[in-house]
Design a protein around this motif. Structure first.
Motif, mmCIF file in Angstrom:
data_model
loop_
_atom_site.group_PDB
_atom_site.id
_atom_site.type_symbol
_atom_site.label_atom_id
_atom_site.label_comp_id
_atom_site.label_asym_id
_atom_site.label_seq_id
_atom_site.Cartn_x
_atom_site.Cartn_y
_atom_site.Cartn_z
ATOM 1 N N THR A 45 77.445 29.279 47.233
ATOM 2 C CA THR A 45 76.874 30.049 46.128
ATOM 3 C C THR A 45 77.978 30.489 45.162
ATOM 4 O OG1 THR A 45 75.394 30.935 47.798
ATOM 5 C CG2 THR A 45 75.264 31.897 45.608
ATOM 6 N N TYR A 46 79.061 31.007 45.763
ATOM 7 C CA TYR A 46 80.174 31.438 44.909
ATOM 8 C C TYR A 46 80.737 30.258 44.126
ATOM 9 C CZ TYR A 46 80.619 36.315 46.108
ATOM 10 O OH TYR A 46 80.393 37.651 46.211
ATOM 11 N N THR B 96 76.952 31.386 51.517
ATOM 12 C CA THR B 96 77.648 32.281 50.607
ATOM 13 C C THR B 96 78.756 31.563 49.845
ATOM 14 O OG1 THR B 96 77.296 33.924 52.314
ATOM 15 C CG2 THR B 96 78.716 34.551 50.490
ATOM 16 N N GLY C 158 70.962 37.613 38.737
ATOM 17 C CA GLY C 158 70.579 37.667 40.138
ATOM 18 C C GLY C 158 69.578 36.587 40.539
ATOM 19 N N ILE D 291 71.132 33.366 41.739
ATOM 20 C CA ILE D 291 71.681 33.451 43.091
ATOM 21 C C ILE D 291 70.575 33.370 44.124
ATOM 22 C CG2 ILE D 291 72.975 34.921 44.669
ATOM 23 C CD1 ILE D 291 74.201 36.083 41.966
ATOM 24 N N LYS D 292 69.503 34.102 43.827
ATOM 25 C CA LYS D 292 68.377 34.094 44.748
ATOM 26 C C LYS D 292 67.857 32.666 44.939
ATOM 27 C CE LYS D 292 66.397 38.352 44.266
ATOM 28 N NZ LYS D 292 65.519 39.217 43.474
ATOM 29 N N GLN E 212 70.132 30.699 47.130
ATOM 30 C CA GLN E 212 70.017 31.092 48.526
ATOM 31 C C GLN E 212 68.756 30.484 49.149
ATOM 32 O OE1 GLN E 212 71.953 33.655 50.249
ATOM 33 N NE2 GLN E 212 73.486 33.593 48.624
ATOM 34 N N PHE F 32 85.873 40.500 47.005
ATOM 35 C CA PHE F 32 85.936 41.363 48.194
ATOM 36 C C PHE F 32 85.303 42.716 47.900
ATOM 37 C CE2 PHE F 32 89.708 39.406 50.707
ATOM 38 C CZ PHE F 32 88.968 38.255 50.853
ATOM 39 N N LEU F 33 85.642 43.235 46.730
ATOM 40 C CA LEU F 33 85.201 44.583 46.407
ATOM 41 C C LEU F 33 83.710 44.617 46.065
ATOM 42 C CD1 LEU F 33 86.846 47.134 46.452
ATOM 43 C CD2 LEU F 33 87.122 46.971 43.991
ATOM 44 N N ASP F 34 83.156 43.435 45.859
ATOM 45 C CA ASP F 34 81.751 43.363 45.458
ATOM 46 C C ASP F 34 80.830 43.219 46.669
ATOM 47 O OD1 ASP F 34 79.856 43.430 43.449
ATOM 48 O OD2 ASP F 34 79.713 41.250 43.354
ATOM 49 N N GLN F 35 81.364 43.445 47.860
ATOM 50 C CA GLN F 35 80.556 43.266 49.074
ATOM 51 C C GLN F 35 79.991 44.594 49.567
ATOM 52 O OE1 GLN F 35 80.030 40.139 49.915
ATOM 53 N NE2 GLN F 35 81.503 39.448 48.387
ATOM 54 N N LYS F 36 79.505 45.414 48.669
ATOM 55 C CA LYS F 36 78.970 46.734 49.055
ATOM 56 C C LYS F 36 79.967 47.499 49.902
ATOM 57 C CE LYS F 36 74.140 46.607 48.436
ATOM 58 N NZ LYS F 36 72.818 46.866 48.976
ATOM 59 N N ILE G 2 78.332 31.284 41.051
ATOM 60 C CA ILE G 2 78.908 32.526 40.520
ATOM 61 C C ILE G 2 80.196 32.269 39.734
ATOM 62 C CG2 ILE G 2 79.773 34.801 41.141
ATOM 63 C CD1 ILE G 2 77.846 34.726 43.496
ATOM 64 N N LEU H 237 81.123 39.838 37.659
ATOM 65 C CA LEU H 237 80.258 39.592 38.820
ATOM 66 C C LEU H 237 78.969 40.404 38.725
ATOM 67 C CD1 LEU H 237 82.820 39.582 41.771
ATOM 68 C CD2 LEU H 237 81.472 37.658 40.947
#
Lengths: 415, 309, 295
Positions: B217-218, B214, B201, B204-205, B208, B109-113, B222, B196
């Motif tokens: 992907t997790y 999402t 990266g 992940i790219k 995607q 959650f906290l990693d969502q900008k 991830i 995380l």
């Protein structure tokens, strides 16, 4: 920095040593509640008047649990404090290990054999030599009550445990907490002991001192447990983890009607500015008016190095037994002096009653060492009893029969 | 152990010097020596000493009258010990599980900008900074039925609300879990957050671009790459669980009765208060056994994994 | 993940709603985490009467700072009434040397274990790790005897020693895991150039170690500052750390319990570690990212 401090102390020492042989005593204790701290300050003051330095090593918490850890750690590192608050059979255990110093000279000069009741002096001796000085005698089987609450709920002070239950119902109906109680094993044991005491001195002795399997499994013991569980129903739900003096303040504030607690509770009443017989009343715990369960606090003296410090230690022992200290200390603490034949003038009615009862019970065989306060059995047996009692008190589903069986087995395993 | 071990080189790396005389070769051993000595004496020496004591009938202070394994027999006949051990199972299991789950979720959650991520992260992390000696009183209040949550809810009008776990012998162990999760989950969150941020990266790219959403992907990319973090967190959490002592001492002191005792508290009480050093030592050895049961497989996979690399 | 964000270009209404929900969750969780601290804080600012009559979360009617000054300088622990301020010095005298020494030892050990492996160093590392896990109650009595032998029983030096001994396992673990991810070529090249053990450490390893030093220092500082067990068992009457003093203070009560003073004292005792976490929390997470979590 350290050197400077050292030389400064050295100078200070040489100045005072010229006059009074000032030494220092480090005193390890867990007297940290209001009444207790006020009492120990009296001794500190007296020692300082004699020119000695008092190093106050208070370790609070868990009825001395942390303090005992510290004491063991200190002793094993070869650096015990000059004096530590230990009592009852524990004094013998430390004596057996050779840690305690001999106080016979002070005792002789102060006539300890004469001024102390025998039950007290026996506890202070190891193999016939004095190794500890008693500061007081506590009576454990007391009931403290708030008369205001009793009046409001139309109840009267119970004199048997059976009556306790009927009176407690009235108090509960009036919206008060009948019994103020805390959530520590030793408090449960104090209550349990008071209930067991109603069965008489013979039963008590056989169960907690003789540790007789038959008595521990007897119908009487089952009955004790049954009453114990009933009494549990009159404690409020927030008691878990509560300290004893917070329970006392519930009685002081008029939230609760009664507390079964030793007379150190009086120290809390006194510290709160309450008067015996007016703001609060004291009665023997139900059904135990003839009996006296005692708990003697004492300071045991450890072997220390240095002549001045030994002198200070001997002075400490002497001061503890002096009437001046015995009076002031016990007025604060709620207990009665360990020495006999003192002026009663300043003591209140509760203390007078305690003194009378102490003398009377000592001739009838009703003067009994408190199991809950480590005067009757070794810490191992005491711990085993604590476990069963506190577990039963808190476990709604355990029957008295099961509890009795557990008690007998636990005691046997710890012997 | 990829490429960083120098000792795989011949010891006479510097030309012209005989290997044996090189101070540099001895240096690593010399600088490690203090730690090695201290570890051998103050950890393993004391452990052996405890093992020896567990076979004696030591009471107030250590003594050396050997009684075989009878202390262990007494230990496992002791109701209180069984309760303590069971509690450790319940407490440890729930504590580790909840911390891991909560830690991962909060970290994701906290990693969502998130705006003001720093402030929120600090709030999640601060309980780790405070000792239970400090927060124990506050927790005791919050969980106490007469003046905590329960009273708060009743005062707010929910008169039927009950929350009496702290005084209920069957539920009190969950109070320990609540307080312990509160303290440690933020730290676990920080570990995962760090993990995380370290995920490659490009992977992940690529996922995607392959059209993974999402969630997939997790799940696929991830989380599996966070495996080492899971392991580290597990080790740290089980370490906290087994050593938990302050928590019980400050929150319940083992009560009601001894229903919330944990092995560390049992051991402490018997060794120091009840003068049963023999029994206390036996319980400590059992605790050590539990530790080894967790740690040895971990270390095995860790060290073996490195060799395979 | 920034990468996910970059790829996702369109913001639909559903996504916006999800985002609001996300913030709600994060903020309410934060509120729960803060609750115990808030209770402590507002209780410390109430007077005793208000604590008794009010609820846990009711705000104080007027701010009452007396409890703070009392906790600092005049509350009684046992028979001395100097508050907890004298004990802060003790704590700092223990914590600062212990943190420095254990961090240095950990750095050197980690450096050796990951870059100067010798026969048995891996085994020793495993042994050290297991050592992290021994319940500290076990070592109280033998350690007391050891401290007595060394002549540092009940002194600040003794406590520093104990904390270093039992902290070094963790610090070594941190540094070892961090150095594991440093490319070995770097060191190998330096060694071929003739650089020695310490030169490589100073010139190459130390300059890149800042993140892990931060993590280690924060971890050690918190652990040692918060320690109670060693503090109570090994301190003398004049070397008690602040946690022990706090425990004494909380258990000393005259008449009623002064919860406001207890809470004020508790917050003060926790302040140094709190400040460290608030100020350096960012670097803590960064340091973890830099390699500490790579088990």
């Amino acid at each position: 920095m350290k050197k400077l401090a050292l030389s400064l102390t050295a100078v200070a020492f040489s100045i005072s040593a010229a006059t009074t042989h000032a030494g220092e005593v480090e005193v390890l204790h867990w007297w940290t509640s209001g009444g207790e701290a006020a009492s120990i300050n009296v001794l500190k003051g007296l020692m300082e008047e004699e020119g000695h330095t008092w190093k106050d090593f208070a370790v609070a918490g868990g009825a001395g649990e942390s303090a005992m850890t510290v004491l063991k750690s200190r002793a094993i590192s070869g650096n015990p404090p000059a004096s530590a608050q230990i009592k009852g059979p524990t004094i013998q255990e430390w004596g057996d290990l050779g840690f305690l110093t001999n106080l016979d000279d002070v005792a002789k000069a102060g006539d300890w054999d004469v001024v102390l009741p025998q039950v007290v002096s026996n506890t202070m001796k190891h193999e016939g030599h004095y190794v500890a000085a008693p500061v007081n005698v506590h009576r454990v089987n007391w009931l403290w009550a708030n008369p205001e609450v009793f009046r409001k709920s139309g109840a009267s002070i119970p004199t048997t445990w059976k009556q306790f239950i009927s009176e407690a119902d009235k108090i509960k109906a009036a919206g008060f907490t009948p019994l103020a109680h805390g959530g520590q094993a030793w408090q449960d044991a104090t209550l349990f002991e008071a209930i067991a005491l109603e069965k008489g001195a013979k039963f008590y002795n056989s169960a907690f001192i003789g540790l007789s399997d038959d008595t521990l499994r007897s119908d009487e013991m089952i009955d004790v447990f049954r009453t114990f569980k009933k009494v549990r129903g009159y404690v409020d739900s927030g008691f878990s983890g509560r300290d004893w003096n917070i329970a006392t303040s519930m009685v002081i504030n008029g939230d609760a009607a009664m507390q079964i607690m030793g007379d150190w509770a009086k120290g809390e009443f006194t510290a709160a500015g309450k008067k015996a017989g007016i703001d609060y009343v004291c009665y023997p715990a139900p059904g135990t008016s003839e009996m006296f369960t005692f708990n003697i606090d004492s300071l045991a003296m450890f072997k220390v190095k240095g002549e001045d410090n030994q002198k200070a230690q001997q002075d400490l022992a002497r001061l503890i037994l002096e009437p001046e200290f015995q009076e002031t200390f016990n007025l604060n603490k709620g207990s009665i002096p360990a020495r006999l034949n003192m002026s009663r003038e300043k003591f209140d009615t509760c203390a007078h009653s305690s003194m009378d009862s102490f003398l009377a019970s000592s001739t009838t065989g009703n003067l009994l060492p408190s199991m809950a306060h480590g005067m009757a059995a070794s810490s191992m047996v005491q711990g085993a009893i604590y476990d069963v009692v506190t577990n039963y008190f808190n476990d709604e589903s355990m029957t008295p029969e099961v509890a009795v069986d557990k008690l007998a087995r636990a005691v046997k395993a710890s012997m | 152990m990829k490429t960083n071990a120098i000792n795989s080189e011949p010891t006479n790396a510097r030309a012209g010097r005989p290997a044996r005389l090189s101070l540099a070769d001895w240096m690593p051993k010399i600088v490690m020596a203090p730690t090695v000595i201290v570890t051998l004496v103050c950890m393993y020496g004391y452990m052996i000493w405890t093992a020896v004591l567990s076979m004696t009938n030591s009471r107030m202070l250590p003594s050396y009258d050997f009684v075989g394994l009878s202390q262990y027999e007494r230990l496992f006949n002791n109701d209180r010990w069984i309760v303590a051990l069971t509690n450790l199972g319940i407490f440890g299991g729930l504590f580790i599980l909840i911390c891991l789950v909560l830690g991962v979720i909060l970290a994701i959650f906290l990693d969502q900008k998130i705006r003001s991520e720093g402030a929120i992260r600090t709030i999640y992390l601060y309980p780790m900074a405070i000792s239970f000696i400090v927060t124990g009183t506050a927790w005791k209040w919050l969980l106490n039925p007469t003046n905590g949550f329960e009273k708060l809810m009743i005062d707010m009008g929910f008169t039927d609300f009950t929350f009496d776990w702290l005084v209920n012998p069957d539920k009190v162990v969950y109070c320990l879990v609540i307080a312990a999760v509160w303290q440690a989950s933020g730290f676990v969150m920080a570990l995962f957050l760090a993990g995380l941020r370290g995920v490659d990266g490009d992977l992940i790219k690529a996922a995607q671009l392959d059209g993974a959403n999402t969630f997939t992907t997790y799940r696929r990319i991830i989380l599996p790459s966070l495996k080492p973090v899971f392991f580290s967190a597990m080790v740290i959490l089980s370490h906290i669980a087994i050593k938990s002592f302050d928590l019980v001492a400050a929150l319940t002191n083992g009560g009601p009765g001894y229903s919330s005792d944990l092995p560390a508290n049992f051991m402490y009480a018997h060794t120091f208060t009840r003068s049963q050093i023999g029994l206390g030592s036996a319980s400590a050895m059992v605790m050590l056994g539990c530790v080894l049961a967790i740690l040895v497989p971990y270390l095995y996979s860790e060290l073996r994994g490195e060799r395979n690399e | 993940m920034s990468n996910i964000q970059a790829i996702r270009r369109k913001t639909t209404a559903v996504e916006r709603l999800l985002r609001v929900a996300l913030y709600l969750v994060l903020i309410s969780v934060a509120a729960i985490y803060l609750l115990p601290f808030i209770v402590m804080l507002i209780t410390s600012l109430k007077d005793v009467e208000e604590i008794r009559t009010g609820t846990l979360l009711s705000l104080p009617s007027s701010l009452y700072f007396d409890s703070w000054s009392k906790a600092w300088s005049s509350a009684c622990t046992g028979s001395t009434c100097d508050g907890i301020s004298p004990f802060f010095l003790n704590s700092f005298q223990i914590v600062i040397p212990a943190v420095i020494i254990s961090t240095i030892l950990g750095a050197i050990n980690g450096y050796v274990i990951s870059m100067w492996k010798f026969r048995g160093s891996d085994l020793f590392f495993a042994a050290l790790l297991i050592g992290c896990f021994i319940p500290f109650q076990v070592i109280l009595l033998p350690m007391a005897r050891t401290l007595g032998w060394l002549g540092i029983a009940n002194t600040t030096t003794g406590l520093v020693f104990v904390h270093v001994v039992y902290g070094v396992a963790f610090t070594t673990l941190f540094f070892r895991n961090f150095y594991q991810s440093v490319p070995g070529e770097l060191v190998k090249a330096a060694r071929l150039d003739g650089a020695g053990f310490f030169t490589i450490f100073y010139r190459i390893i130390l300059p890149i170690s800042t993140p892990i030093i931060v993590v280690t220092v924060i971890w050690q500082f918190t652990q040692i500052w918060n320690d109670f067990l060693f503090g109570v068992a090994f301190s003398g009457f004049d070397t008690q750390p602040v946690t022990v003093a706090l425990n004494n203070l909380v258990n000393t009560s005259f008449g009623g319990k002064e919860y406001n003073v207890d809470m004020a004292a508790a917050i003060m005792a926790a302040l140094p570690t709190l400040i460290v976490y608030v100020l350096a929390g960012k670097y803590f997470v960064r340091g973890l990212t830099a390699g500490a979590v790579k088990g």
